[in-house]
Design a protein around this motif. Sequence first.
Motif, mmCIF file in Angstrom:
data_model
loop_
_atom_site.group_PDB
_atom_site.id
_atom_site.type_symbol
_atom_site.label_atom_id
_atom_site.label_comp_id
_atom_site.label_asym_id
_atom_site.label_seq_id
_atom_site.Cartn_x
_atom_site.Cartn_y
_atom_site.Cartn_z
ATOM 1 N N TYR A 124 27.498 6.421 22.624
ATOM 2 C CA TYR A 124 28.913 6.362 22.938
ATOM 3 C C TYR A 124 29.712 6.483 21.643
ATOM 4 N N VAL A 130 29.944 2.818 18.385
ATOM 5 C CA VAL A 130 30.047 1.419 18.764
ATOM 6 C C VAL A 130 29.054 1.118 19.883
ATOM 7 N N ASP A 131 28.599 -0.114 19.914
ATOM 8 C CA ASP A 131 27.723 -0.583 20.979
ATOM 9 C C ASP A 131 26.479 0.276 21.142
ATOM 10 N N PRO A 146 22.670 0.222 20.126
ATOM 11 C CA PRO A 146 21.684 -0.676 19.514
ATOM 12 C C PRO A 146 20.873 0.007 18.423
ATOM 13 N N ASN A 175 20.053 -8.110 20.564
ATOM 14 C CA ASN A 175 20.573 -6.755 20.420
ATOM 15 C C ASN A 175 21.355 -6.708 19.117
ATOM 16 N N TYR A 185 23.494 -4.072 16.790
ATOM 17 C CA TYR A 185 24.113 -2.766 16.958
ATOM 18 C C TYR A 185 24.317 -2.054 15.623
ATOM 19 N N GLU A 226 26.463 -3.089 12.232
ATOM 20 C CA GLU A 226 26.677 -4.531 12.149
ATOM 21 C C GLU A 226 25.944 -5.132 10.951
#
Length: 467
Positions: free
Chosen positions: A3, A24-25, A27, A72, A74, A77
């Motif tokens: 995404y 973003v988001d 993993p 998780n 991501y 991060e």
Amino acid sequence: MTYIAMESELIMEDKKIQVKIQEVDVPAIEVRDVVKIYKLYDKPRDRMKEAFGFGKKQVHKLHYALNGVNMNIYKGETVGIIGTNGSGKSTILKIITGVLTPTSGEVRVDGRISALLELGAGFNQEYNGIENVYLNGTMMGFSEREIDEKLPDILEFADIGDYVYQPVKTYSSGMFVRLAFAVAINIEPEILIVDEALSVGDVFFQAKCYHKFEEFKKMGKTIVFVSHDLSSISKYCDRVFLLNKGTLLGEGSPKEMIDAYKRVLVGQYEVSDKQENNDLLQDPELRKATELYRREGKAGDAEATTQEKDFNTQGKNPSTLEYGTKQAKITEYYVTDDRGIKTTAVIKGGEFTLHMRVKFAEHIPAPIFAFSLKNAIGTEITGTNSMIEKAFLESGEPGQIKDVTFTQRMNLQGGEYLISMGVTGYNGDTFEVYHRLYDALNITVVSDKDTVGYYDMESAVTVTDAR
């Protein structure tokens, strides 16, 4: 599926429009129901007996280093993992990097990992520094030509001089970690994993490493960071996982998890065997204080409005984390300025006093009164207690009420700060927490001169003509 989020960062520079695209988001690391079990034996010969099938009696005990851990992490991060010794922090990192195999569960990693788990892991003691750089680079999948290109950066970062041509078995632990970290950080990993390795280097090397962390964060790299240095966890991490005895107690912001970790350290949080959700943040005791304040419609609720007004006017936090045996209890607390007036704003350079009223329910042989100051992101800046200050060396008796004050000059930079306080002590050799309040009060430091860092050194500067 990937995404993509579009951040419309329109920067007008030489009539060019720069658009920042950020994943973003997605993993980078997925940990699913990971269990790691070790067999423990009382005697070495028991292991051999069981291996060869001698005797029918089971002679080992099962130790769960990890018990059903889910995580998780991501892309982009910086994630911290904290917990007491033996909680499973290093084990989960070794499983993520493939050094260990889980007993059950699975781990998925999307990206090239560079790991600094133990000093000199993968180094040949007989090889010199240069040879070990090539050895490690080859193990990570780089060609000799690629390592040739990276070698100058690695040697510059390590900064160990001519020792790089000596066998690494002659290195000090500081030189060891410098070279190991230099290799790990300069091979352009997508995921960097560090386990307590920076505590060996000197303060200048640590500053260099943390500066590199900042660069990695800006580049969108993923960092997994295990450390007992809670200030570093608070400063650099976006999210923190809290482990205890192989179980994941919770995940959340650094501030939330550090406060929870401090409860674990003093035995004030226990995981029930019947508890289906191990998330510490779902603990009713922690949620009770915030439920009223956060729920919808609080503006129309007279009681909620009163609490909100009290919070805004007195600086008291309705979601204060509170725990302890309650053998002694802090019943009242507030701050006064140098005129003795209750306040939530302190002028930089002036005196202020923290007041605590403590009521004793039982005999306490040597109570210790304490407070600390944090900044808004949860980094502890300073603090003290009555034992350090040698201010109260008596006992507390049932029914007694003590007024405790801490008076000091405010030298912190302008901004918002949180005050935590507590009553603790020793029962024989056992450390006891009688009552502790985290982030109980908010104070604002008003300043017309902010220097570099957390506090003002109050330097006297003179400039004169040279003779």
